[in-house]
Design a protein around this motif. Structure first.
Motif, mmCIF file in Angstrom:
data_model
loop_
_atom_site.group_PDB
_atom_site.id
_atom_site.type_symbol
_atom_site.label_atom_id
_atom_site.label_comp_id
_atom_site.label_asym_id
_atom_site.label_seq_id
_atom_site.Cartn_x
_atom_site.Cartn_y
_atom_site.Cartn_z
ATOM 1 N N ASN A 89 -52.703 26.981 66.167
ATOM 2 C CA ASN A 89 -53.428 26.738 67.412
ATOM 3 C C ASN A 89 -53.022 25.410 68.049
ATOM 4 O OD1 ASN A 89 -55.430 27.675 69.276
ATOM 5 N ND2 ASN A 89 -56.829 26.123 68.477
ATOM 6 N N SER A 90 -52.860 24.379 67.206
ATOM 7 C CA SER A 90 -52.470 23.068 67.726
ATOM 8 C C SER A 90 -51.069 23.101 68.319
ATOM 9 C CB SER A 90 -52.538 22.012 66.618
ATOM 10 O OG SER A 90 -53.858 21.821 66.174
ATOM 11 N N VAL A 91 -50.135 23.717 67.606
ATOM 12 C CA VAL A 91 -48.758 23.795 68.085
ATOM 13 C C VAL A 91 -48.686 24.603 69.375
ATOM 14 C CG1 VAL A 91 -46.462 24.721 67.569
ATOM 15 C CG2 VAL A 91 -47.711 23.429 65.829
ATOM 16 N N ARG A 92 -49.422 25.693 69.418
ATOM 17 C CA ARG A 92 -49.443 26.516 70.636
ATOM 18 C C ARG A 92 -49.956 25.718 71.827
ATOM 19 N NH1 ARG A 92 -52.730 30.277 73.438
ATOM 20 N NH2 ARG A 92 -51.569 32.146 74.107
ATOM 21 N N SER A 93 -51.010 24.963 71.622
ATOM 22 C CA SER A 93 -51.580 24.165 72.704
ATOM 23 C C SER A 93 -50.603 23.103 73.189
ATOM 24 C CB SER A 93 -52.878 23.503 72.242
ATOM 25 O OG SER A 93 -53.869 24.465 71.950
ATOM 26 N N ILE A 94 -49.907 22.450 72.246
ATOM 27 C CA ILE A 94 -48.939 21.415 72.609
ATOM 28 C C ILE A 94 -47.799 22.008 73.429
ATOM 29 C CG2 ILE A 94 -47.181 19.852 71.691
ATOM 30 C CD1 ILE A 94 -49.111 19.388 69.304
ATOM 31 N N ILE A 95 -47.261 23.133 72.972
ATOM 32 C CA ILE A 95 -46.132 23.742 73.683
ATOM 33 C C ILE A 95 -46.553 24.228 75.068
ATOM 34 C CG2 ILE A 95 -44.474 25.651 73.657
ATOM 35 C CD1 ILE A 95 -44.393 25.399 70.620
ATOM 36 N N MET A 96 -47.745 24.782 75.163
ATOM 37 C CA MET A 96 -48.226 25.235 76.468
ATOM 38 C C MET A 96 -48.382 24.066 77.437
ATOM 39 S SD MET A 96 -50.996 28.225 75.530
ATOM 40 C CE MET A 96 -51.318 28.577 77.260
ATOM 41 N N LYS A 160 -35.099 20.637 72.179
ATOM 42 C CA LYS A 160 -35.117 19.217 72.533
ATOM 43 C C LYS A 160 -36.451 18.821 73.151
ATOM 44 C CE LYS A 160 -32.461 15.745 75.089
ATOM 45 N NZ LYS A 160 -31.271 15.515 75.975
ATOM 46 N N LEU A 161 -37.046 19.733 73.915
ATOM 47 C CA LEU A 161 -38.331 19.465 74.557
ATOM 48 C C LEU A 161 -39.477 19.486 73.551
ATOM 49 C CD1 LEU A 161 -40.049 19.246 77.219
ATOM 50 C CD2 LEU A 161 -40.119 21.762 77.189
ATOM 51 N N VAL A 162 -39.460 20.464 72.651
ATOM 52 C CA VAL A 162 -40.612 20.736 71.789
ATOM 53 C C VAL A 162 -40.609 19.948 70.476
ATOM 54 C CG1 VAL A 162 -41.639 22.548 70.343
ATOM 55 C CG2 VAL A 162 -41.120 23.001 72.753
ATOM 56 N N ALA A 163 -39.453 19.821 69.842
ATOM 57 C CA ALA A 163 -39.407 19.253 68.490
ATOM 58 C C ALA A 163 -40.093 17.891 68.365
ATOM 59 C CB ALA A 163 -37.969 19.183 68.002
ATOM 60 N N PRO A 164 -39.857 16.940 69.265
ATOM 61 C CA PRO A 164 -40.523 15.644 69.103
ATOM 62 C C PRO A 164 -42.047 15.728 69.136
ATOM 63 C CG PRO A 164 -38.714 15.480 70.672
ATOM 64 C CD PRO A 164 -38.934 16.944 70.423
ATOM 65 N N ALA A 165 -42.565 16.727 69.827
ATOM 66 C CA ALA A 165 -44.012 16.838 69.990
ATOM 67 C C ALA A 165 -44.707 17.551 68.837
ATOM 68 C CB ALA A 165 -44.334 17.559 71.300
ATOM 69 N N VAL A 166 -43.970 18.381 68.088
ATOM 70 C CA VAL A 166 -44.632 19.195 67.059
ATOM 71 C C VAL A 166 -44.099 18.962 65.651
ATOM 72 C CG1 VAL A 166 -45.135 20.993 68.768
ATOM 73 C CG2 VAL A 166 -43.091 21.206 67.318
ATOM 74 N N SER A 167 -43.045 18.153 65.495
ATOM 75 C CA SER A 167 -42.381 18.047 64.188
ATOM 76 C C SER A 167 -43.242 17.417 63.102
ATOM 77 C CB SER A 167 -41.076 17.264 64.327
ATOM 78 O OG SER A 167 -41.324 15.967 64.837
ATOM 79 N N SER A 168 -44.349 16.791 63.463
ATOM 80 C CA SER A 168 -45.259 16.266 62.440
ATOM 81 C C SER A 168 -46.214 17.340 61.939
ATOM 82 C CB SER A 168 -46.056 15.086 62.993
ATOM 83 O OG SER A 168 -46.912 15.507 64.045
ATOM 84 N N LEU A 169 -46.216 18.497 62.592
ATOM 85 C CA LEU A 169 -47.144 19.576 62.249
ATOM 86 C C LEU A 169 -46.461 20.789 61.644
ATOM 87 C CD1 LEU A 169 -49.280 19.589 65.546
ATOM 88 C CD2 LEU A 169 -49.921 18.576 63.346
ATOM 89 N N ILE A 170 -45.208 20.996 62.012
ATOM 90 C CA ILE A 170 -44.566 22.272 61.696
ATOM 91 C C ILE A 170 -43.055 22.068 61.651
ATOM 92 C CG2 ILE A 170 -44.198 23.082 64.087
ATOM 93 C CD1 ILE A 170 -45.492 25.782 63.200
ATOM 94 N N THR A 171 -42.357 22.883 60.887
ATOM 95 C CA THR A 171 -40.895 22.860 60.882
ATOM 96 C C THR A 171 -40.397 23.703 62.044
ATOM 97 O OG1 THR A 171 -40.750 22.572 58.482
ATOM 98 C CG2 THR A 171 -38.825 23.486 59.593
#
Length: 266
Positions: A89-96, A160-171
């Motif tokens: 849910n957190s990763v989905r919210s960040i990407i959205m 490149k857009l997503v990895a910096p924002a979610v890499s602490s939560l998910i691979t």
């Protein structure tokens, strides 16, 4: 060489779903020589027919970029690492919040749950479950991979857009050459981690492992193996990360390397 670990798509399997006769012979010769063979893929278990039917492999397959280990002979999951709903849910919210019109899907131990808009006109394949929305109860099925797609741009741009924002939560990684599709799994899990565990259980050191791959989701595995070969036809990131390079997929690169190593051993 005691263990061969090979990716499937773009490494030994083409877009036509075929594995060349030369590659089939090379793997058969390696097996005859007593070398352990394991396939390491982003694919789920239901998409393993090519290696079962064309190579005749009935051993272990590491699936979903390391999140799931599957026994083809018994047709059962040996081990799995799953994502919690809070992470999803957190990763989905960040990407959205940072990408324009992303669509999501979840690969679970029971199927592939895709929300409306994810496939965009593609044929619904076996095991795919279209859903109105991704909901917390899906976590009960054991989520081994989360996917996000944009119907514009490239996977590299999306990564490149997503990895910096979610890499602490998910691979987060990708293996899509022509689609902006990201594959995300449990934090700290990748092909190398699960392959290392598989090898250790058999008393095989990394130095005795030959690995083949072609995409960013193979990078860690190619770096871990004593002899990690990126396909010359592969992604620039995989080629840059690997110490060795196999000839192009179109030239039966994996078969060429196996043949040469078996010949040298003989």
């Amino acid at each position: 060489m005691r263990l061969i670990a090979s990716d499937i798509d773009g490494t030994i399997l083409g877009h036509d779903g075929k594995i060349s006769a030369r590659t089939v012979r090379a793997f058969a010769a390696a097996a005859e020589a007593g070398i352990d063979i394991v396939f390491v893929t982003g694919r789920p278990p239901r998409w393993l027919a090519p290696i079962r039917e064309q190579i005749g492999h009935l051993g272990t397959v590491i699936c979903s970029n390391g999140a799931l280990t599957y026994d083809l002979a018994e047709e059962k999951v040996i081990d799995s690492q799953v994502l919690g709903w809070d992470t999803v849910n957190s990763v989905r919210s960040i990407i959205m919040g940072i990408a324009q019109e992303p669509y999501f899907a979840l690969e679970s131990l029971t199927g592939f749950h895709v929300e409306e808009g994810f496939l965009r006109g593609q044929v619904v394949a076996r095991g795919v479950v279209p859903v109105d929305a991704l909901t917390p109860d899906m976590a009960q099925a054991g989520i081994v991979k989360m996917l996000a797609v944009l119907h514009a741009g490239t996977a590299d741009e999306f990564m490149k857009l997503v990895a910096p924002a979610v890499s602490s939560l998910i691979t987060v990684t990708h293996s899509a050459p022509e689609l902006a599709l990201l594959e995300m799994g449990p934090l700290g899990v990748n092909k190398a981690v699960t392959l290392a565990r598989y090898a250790a259980a058999r008393g095989i050191d990394a130095a005795d492992v030959v690995a083949f791959g072609d995409m960013p989701n193979d990078i860690e595995m190619l770096g871990w193996a004593g002899a990690g070969y990126a396909m010359a036809s592969g992604h620039p990131g995989a080629i840059a990360a690997a110490a060795l390079q196999a000839p192009r997929f179109e030239d039966d690169g994996v078969a060429q390397v196996i043949e040469a190593r078996l010949g040298a051993a003989g």
